[in-house]
Enzyme design. Structure first.
Site, PDB file in Angstrom:
ATOM      1  N   CYS A 209       0.845  -1.182   0.000  1.00  0.00           N
ATOM      2  CA  CYS A 209       0.000   0.000   0.000  1.00  0.00           C
ATOM      3  C   CYS A 209       0.882   1.234   0.000  1.00  0.00           C
ATOM      4  CB  CYS A 209      -0.950  -0.009   1.191  1.00  0.00           C
ATOM      5  SG  CYS A 209      -0.123  -0.064   2.802  1.00  0.00           S
TER       6      CYS A 209
ATOM      7  N   ASP B 191       0.393 -10.000   7.952  1.00  0.00           N
ATOM      8  CA  ASP B 191       1.767  -9.723   8.379  1.00  0.00           C
ATOM      9  C   ASP B 191       1.856  -8.422   9.145  1.00  0.00           C
ATOM     10  OD1 ASP B 191       1.177  -8.304   6.060  1.00  0.00           O
ATOM     11  OD2 ASP B 191       3.064  -8.733   5.052  1.00  0.00           O
TER      12      ASP B 191
ATOM     13  N   ASN C 274       3.325  -0.407   4.842  1.00  0.00           N
ATOM     14  CA  ASN C 274       3.382  -0.578   3.391  1.00  0.00           C
ATOM     15  C   ASN C 274       4.407  -1.655   3.091  1.00  0.00           C
ATOM     16  OD1 ASN C 274       3.692  -0.337   0.578  1.00  0.00           O
ATOM     17  ND2 ASN C 274       5.081   1.405   0.773  1.00  0.00           N
ATOM     18  N   GLY C 275       3.984  -2.730   2.415  1.00  0.00           N
ATOM     19  CA  GLY C 275       4.959  -3.742   2.034  1.00  0.00           C
ATOM     20  C   GLY C 275       4.528  -5.154   2.333  1.00  0.00           C
ATOM     21  N   GLU C 276       5.522  -6.029   2.417  1.00  0.00           N
ATOM     22  CA  GLU C 276       5.297  -7.440   2.716  1.00  0.00           C
ATOM     23  C   GLU C 276       6.408  -7.934   3.633  1.00  0.00           C
ATOM     24  OE1 GLU C 276       2.623  -8.878   1.761  1.00  0.00           O
ATOM     25  OE2 GLU C 276       1.960  -7.587   0.105  1.00  0.00           O
TER      26      GLU C 276
ATOM     27  N   ARG D 259      -4.587   0.755   0.836  1.00  0.00           N
ATOM     28  CA  ARG D 259      -4.237  -0.662   0.829  1.00  0.00           C
ATOM     29  C   ARG D 259      -4.482  -1.335  -0.515  1.00  0.00           C
ATOM     30  NH1 ARG D 259      -6.893  -5.880   3.910  1.00  0.00           N
ATOM     31  NH2 ARG D 259      -5.073  -7.227   3.742  1.00  0.00           N
ATOM     32  N   LEU D 260      -3.462  -2.081  -0.966  1.00  0.00           N
ATOM     33  CA  LEU D 260      -3.583  -3.043  -2.058  1.00  0.00           C
ATOM     34  C   LEU D 260      -3.567  -4.412  -1.393  1.00  0.00           C
ATOM     35  CD1 LEU D 260      -3.569  -3.604  -5.159  1.00  0.00           C
ATOM     36  CD2 LEU D 260      -1.074  -3.759  -4.995  1.00  0.00           C
TER      37      LEU D 260
END
Length: 636
Positions: free
Chosen positions: A2, A107, A82-84, A57-58
């Site tokens: 995101c 996560d 934001n991220g993984e 958010r994606l």
């Protein structure tokens, strides 16, 4: 995946909660492309400050319950992320063994619970690509963290009682009450490198958070510190390990990294160019899945730039659902404006154009794509690495006076009139990069103007020749001389400032998440322990990676050369972009702008557009700056 935003304001001016919500929402609205699925905001008003955090958010993991902001059970800790996080399953398991309970499968919650358990020490436990901010009410602090390689962006400023941050410059600038000045260091970095690496931006007082760093903001004193997340393994004494054992280790590490980066609750595929890195990633992903994977390659109508024959070989080998996207000059030029303007500051890597297009077409099929980015930095894959080694040997046998004579005599024969990056271009670039004062590698990575010629075009008050001092201090050397040195420069400067910026902005503009399995700290640390000939021996680049996987591919396939995403921007500047370029080069505009030496920059441009001398790299860099200046900066 995101985008995040936030600000803290100690100017208590009767701002209402609704106004604060409107502010943070306006920041979020500028980055909808980063997260079109949902949004969230958080606002807190205290006697000392107003605070707001937001995100777009994606949805990739835990689609139903991973919304943000996310809170601790007592509501005293708030996170936007934001991220993984690729090791979140293992981290969740270890936390559960300690009796910690979870409310979601995301996560984001793992980061939150890990922080509750270990504080700032938790940041070094994360394997992933990320930028996140945590507001801890009990400590009266805010922490803003960026990943080890700098895959996810984070901008910030601290001015006039306001600390603001965000995933993209456009959101951060929106909070400024006055027009920011152009940074002299940022300007010179861009004109030399064609991009601006952290911690600088094109603006004074607005910064990029450097990779592997976090900001700790004390809300009681309203001050902040920059701190390193984790140590980086760099050994001058390389480990004694057999080449065969190292090959086995590299193969296992890469395969494990691909698997960890393939966790997703939405469709996933790979970018497959047919080069070593993307071929290895696609192979590993295919081997880890029970059904055929989707692969995507980009081809060009201009066969001089087309390399889809290599990607077809790999697609057939791994039995993937292969999608070949063929584009022409019209496709590329149609999107030049939207692509370049989305960087928010000058950015002149022309490969961003085809990267955007392959992301755009890929998004029609999947939401996540694995890429081969980082393989060259990890394993020594760039031509400039053996050019750097050649420089050291060249200086031993060729005196500087003789070198300067060779340069002078050969100059007329190496001039070319078109954007043809053939043998003349390469010899000229090599001769110009030779330096007898340990500056040669900094010249090699200067793809626009060079230290020796930038003063011909910039007015003296804007000139800064010491732009690399910050990086030399961090690296603890002035002139890199070894392969390890070259790779470290690239990780700090080129990877963070160019490659990862290009992929993040172009993919997120299409709401596509890109993941790079080679960008794994375990792989980086392991490669840094190996003897340098394991990585590059003579002209054999990425030696250990290729030999680790050579049996999986047709004989000699991984040794084939690959030219990368070439775009004929030099030719466009003489044709479809000529009128726009010349409009930026009018005498009255240049005189009013007062950045460039008017007569000299006009001569540079005219020599190029009239076909007298090919100045593609300088003129494209200049064009990208002027495009940003007159379309963004002039309108702030």
């Amino acid at each position: 995946m995101c985008g995040i935003n936030g600000f803290i304001d100690i100017n208590k001016d009767n701002t209402t909660k609704e106004q604060l919500n409107n502010q943070i929402n306006s920041m979020n609205n500028l980055i909808i492309h980063r997260g079109p699925d949902s949004e969230g905001t958080y606002v807190d008003q205290t006697p000392s400050y107003n605070l707001a955090m937001g995100m777009r958010r994606l949805s990739i993991i835990d689609l139903s319950s991973g919304d943000q902001p996310m809170f601790s059970d007592d509501k005293n800790i708030v996170i936007v992320f934001n991220g993984e996080i690729y090791n979140f399953i293992a981290l969740r398991k270890s936390l559960k063994e300690k009796g910690i309970e979870f409310n979601t499968e995301s996560d984001t919650e793992v980061i939150l619970r890990l922080y509750e358990a270990y504080g700032v020490e938790s940041f070094k436990m994360l394997d992933g690509m990320y930028a996140f901010s945590i507001y801890d009410k009990k400590l009266d602090k805010v922490f803003i963290v960026r990943d080890f390689f700098g895959e996810k962006p984070l901008y910030y400023y601290f001015l006039n009682g306001v600390f603001a941050w965000g995933s993209e410059l456009k959101s951060v600038i929106k909070q400024l009450k006055e027009k920011p000045a152009i940074s002299k260091v940022g300007l010179n970095l861009f004109l030399r490198l064609t991009y601006i690496p952290a911690p600088y931006t094109i603006y004074d007082d607005i910064h990029k958070l450097e990779s592997n760093h976090y900001i700790e903001i004390s809300l009681s004193s309203f001050s902040y510190d920059l701190k390193t997340v984790t140590s980086e393994l760099i050994k001058s004494e390389k480990e004694t390990i057999s080449f065969d054992k190292a090959k086995e280790d590299v193969k296992n590490l890469v395969y494990e990294s691909v698997v960890s980066r393939s966790i997703s609750d939405v469709p996933l595929g790979t970018f497959l160019s047919g080069g070593v890195d993307s071929s290895v990633v696609s192979l590993c992903l295919a081997q880890s899945k029970s059904s055929p994977i989707d692969t995507f390659s980009i081809g060009f109508e201009n066969k001089g730039y087309d390399e889809t024959d290599k990607s077809k070989v790999v697609a057939k080998l791994i039995k993937s659902n292969h999608h070949e996207i063929v584009i022409g000059e019209k496709d590329l030029k149609e999107d030049v404006d939207s692509i370049l303007m989305n960087f928010d500051e000058p950015f002149a890597d022309s490969s961003s154009l085809p990267t955007y297009l392959v992301s755009n077409r890929t998004r029609d099929y999947v939401k996540v794509a694995l890429t081969g980015d980082g393989g060259d930095e990890m394993f020594g894959g760039y031509n400039k690495y053996y050019v750097g080694t050649m420089n050291n040997n060249y200086k031993k046998f060729v005196p500087s006076k003789l070198h300067n004579t060779v340069k002078k005599i050969s100059a007329p024969f190496l001039t070319h009139k078109t954007d043809n990056r053939g043998i003349k271009f390469k010899i000229k670039r090599l001769l110009n990069s030779i330096d007898y004062n340990d500056e040669f590698y900094w010249d090699i990575i200067s793809l626009g103007f060079t230290k020796s010629n930038i003063n011909n075009y910039l007015l003296p008050e804007h000139l800064n020749l010491d732009i690399f001092d910050h990086y030399k201090e961090k690296l603890a050397f002035t002139g890199p001389t070894s392969l390890t040195d070259f790779r470290r420069v690239d990780k700090l400067v080129s990877l963070e400032g160019d490659m990862l910026v290009k992929v993040d902005r172009t993919s997120m503009l299409n709401s596509l998440e890109c993941r790079a399995p080679f960008l794994n700290k375990k792989i980086w640390d392991y490669a840094n322990k190996l003897p340098e000939p394991y990585l590059m021996k003579g002209f054999n680049k990425k030696r250990i990676l290729k030999e680790a996987f050579e049996k999986e591919f047709p004989n000699g396939f991984l040794d084939k050369s690959k030219q990368g995403f070439g775009v004929p921007v030099g030719d466009w500047l003489r044709s479809s972009l000529r009128d726009e370029l010349m409009s930026y080069s009018e005498v009255n505009k240049l005189d009013k702008q007062a950045i460039f030496k008017t007569d000299d920059i006009i001569k540079l441009v005219k020599n190029h557009v009239e076909g007298k001398i090919d100045n593609t790299f300088k003129v494209w860099t200049y064009y990208c700056f002027q495009k940003w200046y007159f379309n963004i900066y002039d309108k702030i």
